[in-house]
Design a protein around this motif. Structure first.
Motif, short mmCIF file in Angstrom:
data_model
loop_
_atom_site.label_atom_id
_atom_site.label_comp_id
_atom_site.label_asym_id
_atom_site.label_seq_id
_atom_site.Cartn_x
_atom_site.Cartn_y
_atom_site.Cartn_z
N THR A 103 -30.78 -22.07 -5.77
CA THR A 103 -29.52 -21.40 -5.47
C THR A 103 -28.35 -22.10 -6.13
O THR A 103 -27.48 -21.47 -6.75
CB THR A 103 -29.30 -21.32 -3.94
OG1 THR A 103 -30.42 -20.64 -3.36
CG2 THR A 103 -28.02 -20.61 -3.59
N ARG A 104 -28.30 -23.43 -5.99
CA ARG A 104 -27.19 -24.18 -6.57
C ARG A 104 -27.20 -24.10 -8.10
O ARG A 104 -26.16 -23.97 -8.74
CB ARG A 104 -27.21 -25.63 -6.09
CG ARG A 104 -26.71 -25.72 -4.63
CD ARG A 104 -26.67 -27.10 -4.08
NE ARG A 104 -25.93 -28.04 -4.90
CZ ARG A 104 -26.00 -29.35 -4.75
NH1 ARG A 104 -26.77 -29.88 -3.81
NH2 ARG A 104 -25.31 -30.15 -5.53
N LEU A 105 -28.39 -24.20 -8.70
CA LEU A 105 -28.47 -24.08 -10.16
C LEU A 105 -27.98 -22.71 -10.62
O LEU A 105 -27.25 -22.60 -11.61
CB LEU A 105 -29.91 -24.31 -10.64
CG LEU A 105 -30.30 -25.74 -10.93
CD1 LEU A 105 -31.79 -25.84 -11.22
CD2 LEU A 105 -29.50 -26.33 -12.08
N TYR A 106 -28.39 -21.66 -9.93
CA TYR A 106 -27.96 -20.32 -10.29
C TYR A 106 -26.43 -20.22 -10.24
O TYR A 106 -25.79 -19.69 -11.15
CB TYR A 106 -28.60 -19.29 -9.35
CG TYR A 106 -28.16 -17.88 -9.65
CD1 TYR A 106 -28.73 -17.17 -10.71
CD2 TYR A 106 -27.17 -17.26 -8.90
CE1 TYR A 106 -28.32 -15.88 -11.00
CE2 TYR A 106 -26.75 -15.97 -9.19
CZ TYR A 106 -27.34 -15.29 -10.24
OH TYR A 106 -26.92 -14.01 -10.52
N LYS A 107 -25.84 -20.74 -9.17
CA LYS A 107 -24.38 -20.69 -9.02
C LYS A 107 -23.68 -21.52 -10.09
O LYS A 107 -22.69 -21.08 -10.69
CB LYS A 107 -23.97 -21.18 -7.63
CG LYS A 107 -22.46 -21.08 -7.39
CD LYS A 107 -22.05 -21.83 -6.16
CE LYS A 107 -20.55 -21.81 -5.94
NZ LYS A 107 -19.74 -22.14 -7.09
#
Length: 160
Positions: free
Chosen positions: A140-144
């Motif tokens: 999730t953090r990488l996507y954001k």
């Protein structure tokens, strides 16, 4: 830790010293600071090696290296000088200088995710272990982060 395990740790550190330098340099952008960070990390690892098992060397040492890098930046943020010559080395391909600048502007925790995933080519599972996060949190953090980088760099994104 047995003498054999200690030797394995020393061998692991010796065989991966260039990777460790590259990670430290990606945080501080200074040859001297990166060497200091790696040296401090090795000292900390050798000092506290007794409780680690060989299968955890990589994630354990990366965690030490990243924490030491972040501590170094926080401790020296007012006195750190980015050497333009070193910056050119970091951005070997001129077309990526904007990307490197955008990554440098990220919060340290986000920068760690980007460095481990895309510069060190680690798997999400390994990154989660190193940063003590859930794999889904890493995703999730990488996507954001990638979405924010695309916006900042004004890149056109082609979705297939």
């Amino acid at each position: 830790m047995s003498r054999q395990t200690y030797k394995l740790l020393v061998d692991y550190i010796h065989n991966n010293q260039e990777k460790f330098y590259r990670v430290a340099f990606s945080y501080c952008k200074s040859r001297e600071d990166a060497l200091d960070i790696v040296q401090d990390s090795i000292y900390k690892a050798l000092k506290s090696h007794k409780s680690i098992h060989t299968e955890y060397f990589e994630s354990w040492f990366y965690r030490i290296l990243i924490n030491t890098s972040i501590s170094h930046i926080r401790k020296h943020k007012d006195t750190m000088i980015y050497d333009p010559e070193n910056m050119a080395i970091a951005a070997e391909d001129k077309e990526y200088i904007d990307l490197y600048d955008a990554i440098d502007k990220l919060p340290l925790e986000d920068r760690s995710l980007i460095i481990l995933r895309f510069f060190e080519d680690l798997k999400l599972k390994d990154i989660a272990e190193i940063l003590d996060l859930n794999v889904n949190t890493v995703k999730t953090r990488l996507y954001k982060i990638l979405k924010d980088l695309r916006i900042e760099l004004d890149w056109e994104v082609a979705y297939e």
